[in-house]
Design a protein around this motif. Structure first.
Motif, PDB file in Angstrom:
ATOM      1  N   ALA A 130      38.414  35.854  38.277  1.00 31.99           N
ATOM      2  CA  ALA A 130      39.860  36.251  38.536  1.00 31.99           C
ATOM      3  C   ALA A 130      40.604  37.125  37.374  1.00 31.99           C
ATOM      4  CB  ALA A 130      40.513  34.873  38.734  1.00 31.99           C
ATOM      5  N   VAL A 131      40.170  38.371  37.537  1.00 30.46           N
ATOM      6  CA  VAL A 131      40.729  39.214  36.504  1.00 30.46           C
ATOM      7  C   VAL A 131      41.513  40.578  36.840  1.00 30.46           C
ATOM      8  CG1 VAL A 131      39.923  41.055  34.754  1.00 30.46           C
ATOM      9  CG2 VAL A 131      38.907  38.500  34.863  1.00 30.46           C
ATOM     10  N   ASP A 132      42.529  40.577  36.419  1.00 29.35           N
ATOM     11  CA  ASP A 132      43.381  41.969  36.937  1.00 29.35           C
ATOM     12  C   ASP A 132      43.272  43.002  35.649  1.00 29.35           C
ATOM     13  OD1 ASP A 132      44.964  44.166  37.529  1.00 29.35           O
ATOM     14  OD2 ASP A 132      46.877  42.713  38.110  1.00 29.35           O
ATOM     15  N   ALA A 133      42.523  44.144  35.551  1.00 35.81           N
ATOM     16  CA  ALA A 133      42.378  44.762  34.358  1.00 35.81           C
ATOM     17  C   ALA A 133      43.623  45.856  34.358  1.00 35.81           C
ATOM     18  CB  ALA A 133      40.980  45.354  34.309  1.00 35.81           C
ATOM     19  N   SER A 134      44.176  46.178  35.235  1.00 33.13           N
ATOM     20  CA  SER A 134      45.155  47.172  35.540  1.00 33.13           C
ATOM     21  C   SER A 134      46.164  47.233  34.181  1.00 33.13           C
ATOM     22  CB  SER A 134      45.879  47.163  36.798  1.00 33.13           C
ATOM     23  OG  SER A 134      46.843  45.888  36.921  1.00 33.13           O
ATOM     24  N   VAL A 183      35.381  37.823  31.383  1.00 32.82           N
ATOM     25  CA  VAL A 183      34.228  39.006  31.606  1.00 32.82           C
ATOM     26  C   VAL A 183      33.159  38.971  30.852  1.00 32.82           C
ATOM     27  CG1 VAL A 183      34.482  41.554  31.353  1.00 32.82           C
ATOM     28  CG2 VAL A 183      36.279  40.302  32.573  1.00 32.82           C
ATOM     29  N   THR A 184      33.308  38.718  29.474  1.00 29.34           N
ATOM     30  CA  THR A 184      32.350  38.657  28.810  1.00 29.34           C
ATOM     31  C   THR A 184      31.061  37.468  28.963  1.00 29.34           C
ATOM     32  OG1 THR A 184      33.718  39.459  26.793  1.00 29.34           O
ATOM     33  CG2 THR A 184      31.572  38.377  26.137  1.00 29.34           C
ATOM     34  N   ALA A 185      31.628  36.668  29.523  1.00 22.52           N
ATOM     35  CA  ALA A 185      30.599  35.575  29.648  1.00 22.52           C
ATOM     36  C   ALA A 185      29.707  35.970  31.064  1.00 22.52           C
ATOM     37  CB  ALA A 185      31.031  34.423  30.359  1.00 22.52           C
ATOM     38  N   ARG A 186      30.437  36.617  32.045  1.00 21.55           N
ATOM     39  CA  ARG A 186      29.763  37.051  33.364  1.00 21.55           C
ATOM     40  C   ARG A 186      28.707  38.207  32.807  1.00 21.55           C
ATOM     41  NH1 ARG A 186      32.376  39.334  38.613  1.00 21.55           N
ATOM     42  NH2 ARG A 186      32.874  41.042  37.229  1.00 21.55           N
ATOM     43  N   CYS A 241      32.278  44.553  40.140  1.00 20.18           N
ATOM     44  CA  CYS A 241      32.626  44.687  38.824  1.00 20.18           C
ATOM     45  C   CYS A 241      34.038  44.772  38.352  1.00 20.18           C
ATOM     46  CB  CYS A 241      31.733  45.843  38.217  1.00 20.18           C
ATOM     47  SG  CYS A 241      30.062  45.589  38.070  1.00 20.18           S
ATOM     48  N   VAL A 242      34.533  44.438  37.390  1.00 16.10           N
ATOM     49  CA  VAL A 242      35.999  44.745  37.036  1.00 16.10           C
ATOM     50  C   VAL A 242      36.152  46.281  36.498  1.00 16.10           C
ATOM     51  CG1 VAL A 242      37.785  44.230  35.336  1.00 16.10           C
ATOM     52  CG2 VAL A 242      36.106  42.511  36.165  1.00 16.10           C
TER      53      VAL A 242
END
Length: 471
Positions: A56-60, A71-74, A233-234
């Motif tokens: 669950a990441v919003d990189a915008s 993100v790093t763990a995945r 992918c993010v």
């Protein structure tokens, strides 16, 4: 010995090529996603995330600390999945500004008196016609790296440092983080602080980097391909990210030298895997390649010995504490860059600079193979110095060995073309003077069979003192 060029980083300005569909390292089918955590750490799972879990990441608007950790763990789980090795320790990721990186990586003496190493290394890069007498090679290397590096892994503190223009809310390029995570995995598996990954000479260092960076670049490309096919992918916002350069104009000769492991290394790694599987990469880390010739041509051919006896007189002396008994070996890749850079910057009739784009493998970026540098057998470059009342003067002897007399003649011809491009005047047999400019000096260029020897000094009368002619 201090390394002449440092390349343990992901260089920006990279042109990504396509890559073919390949099985994972284990050659097994993909497991179902969103499974329970394993009882013990396994390949494909890290810190609560399977390789194909959603995050669950919003990189915008940049990544928060928890988002970066997820993100790093995945990504670690996915690197394990591709590479077939398990992370045995956590990997710290720290975001720094480009200004901080530039301050850390700035080369040269920062306005103070240059060290013996810096003076020695200046002669190496001057011999390659990349930096001239008035320019510090250390500063040029530092400036080039600070404008082109997107991130790096530091084996000394087991930490990835991502360079970004927005360190408070970083936007991190997938390929940068994946690439550096491979380096972290390599360090945990092989220990990148071992001397064999550093190299005693510029050529050995670039060759070892061809394996280290080639492995990371190869995994990175396979990751990118899966992001477009089977992996969620993010995304990376188009502005403010870490992948861009840091402004300024890098020295293209230095940049291409630094970039060679990233270009030819993935092809070297791919060919090994195609022939022998991933076990061949583990074997190569046990015994890394020792010359860029081996990386460029995917060969096991070892450099031939080059014996050298110092015969300088009248105050001229080597730098015995630097390099290997005062010498460096620049190797085929650096020689190629010399011929390409001079063709591009001065119009020297060495090679067609456009052929740098002539590549066949989808894993390759630039072509470092050309007639004047191919057929390399070995070389030793000895910088010299002489203290005078008006200051210290410098010169060098560059002894090159070639596979055949034809190879030696081709190198000699192309080197003479560089001198011609700098308006060199012939003063005696095989003796030339560049009258002005960044490379204004005297040169003696001779060939005996498969050996070409170049002697450089401030004036013609210095040449016989630096390297007396043999009767």
């Amino acid at each position: 010995m201090r390394r002449s060029v440092a390349t343990a980083a992901l260089v920006a300005l990279v042109v990504l090529g396509g890559c073919s569909t390949l099985l994972d390292a284990g050659g097994v089918e993909e497991p179902e996603s969103n499974r329970a955590d394993p009882e013990s750490d396994v390949i494909g799972w890290e810190d609560g995330y399977w390789w194909n879990d959603s995050v669950a990441v919003d990189a915008s608007d940049g990544l928060t600390k928890p988002e970066l950790e997820a993100v790093t763990a995945r990504m670690m789980a996915r690197v394990e999945r591709i590479r077939g090795h398990e992370f045995t320790e956590d990997v710290q990721v720290r975001v720094i500004s480009r200004e901080e990186y530039r301050n850390r990586s700035s080369g040269g003496s920062s306005g103070g008196e240059a060290s013996e190493y810096e003076r020695w290394n200046d002669q190496v890069w001057e011999a390659l016609f990349v930096t001239g007498e008035s320019q510090s090679s250390g500063e040029a290397i530092g400036e080039t790296r600070s404008s082109a590096v997107a991130g790096f892994y530091s084996p000394s503190d087991d930490e990835i440092k991502i360079i970004t223009g927005t360190p408070e809310s970083p936007t991190i390029n997938n390929v940068t983080l994946v690439h550096e995570l491979v380096h972290a995995l390599q360090d945990q598996k092989y220990d990148l602080t071992k001397a064999k990954y550093g190299g005693e000479t510029q050529d050995e260092q670039l060759a070892a980097d061809g394996l280290v960076e080639g492995d990371a670049k190869y995994v990175e490309r396979r990751y990118v391909q899966r992001c477009g096919e089977s992996w969620e992918c993010v995304g990376t916002p188009s502005s403010g990210g870490s992948g861009g350069g840091g402004g300024g104009t890098p020295n293209l000769g230095i940049f291409l030298t630094i970039f060679q492991p990233y270009s030819d290394g993935p092809v070297y790694v791919h060919d090994l895997i195609e022939r022998e599987g991933w076990a061949a990469i583990d074997d190569s880390f046990e015994t890394p390649p020792t010359s860029t010739e081996q990386i460029i041509h995917r060969t096991d051919e070892a450099p031939v010995p080059v014996d050298y006896r110092d015969r300088a007189r009248n105050g001229w002396e080597t730098f015995p504490e630097q390099g290997v008994d005062g010498s460096d070996t620049v190797g085929e890749a650096s020689m190629y860059v010399m011929f390409w850079y001079q063709a591009r910057s001065t119009g020297a009739d060495t090679i067609d600079p456009r052929t740098i784009g002539d590549v066949e493998s989808p894993y390759d970026t630039y072509n470092y193979d050309a007639e004047p540098s191919a057929g390399w057998g070995n070389d030793r470059l000895f910088p010299y110095k002489k203290a005078t009342d008006s200051g210290t003067e410098y010169g060098y002897v560059w002894t090159t060995e070639w596979d055949s007399e034809q190879d030696a003649r081709e190198f000699q011809r192309a080197y003479r073309a560089i001198l011609d491009a700098h308006d060199a005047e012939e003063r005696a047999t095989s003796t030339y003077v560049v009258p002005d400019g960044a490379f204004a000096d005297a040169f003696r260029v001779t060939r005996s069979g498969t050996r070409v020897t170049i002697v450089n000094g401030p004036a013609v009368e210095d040449l016989d003192d630096i390297r007396p002619r043999q009767s």
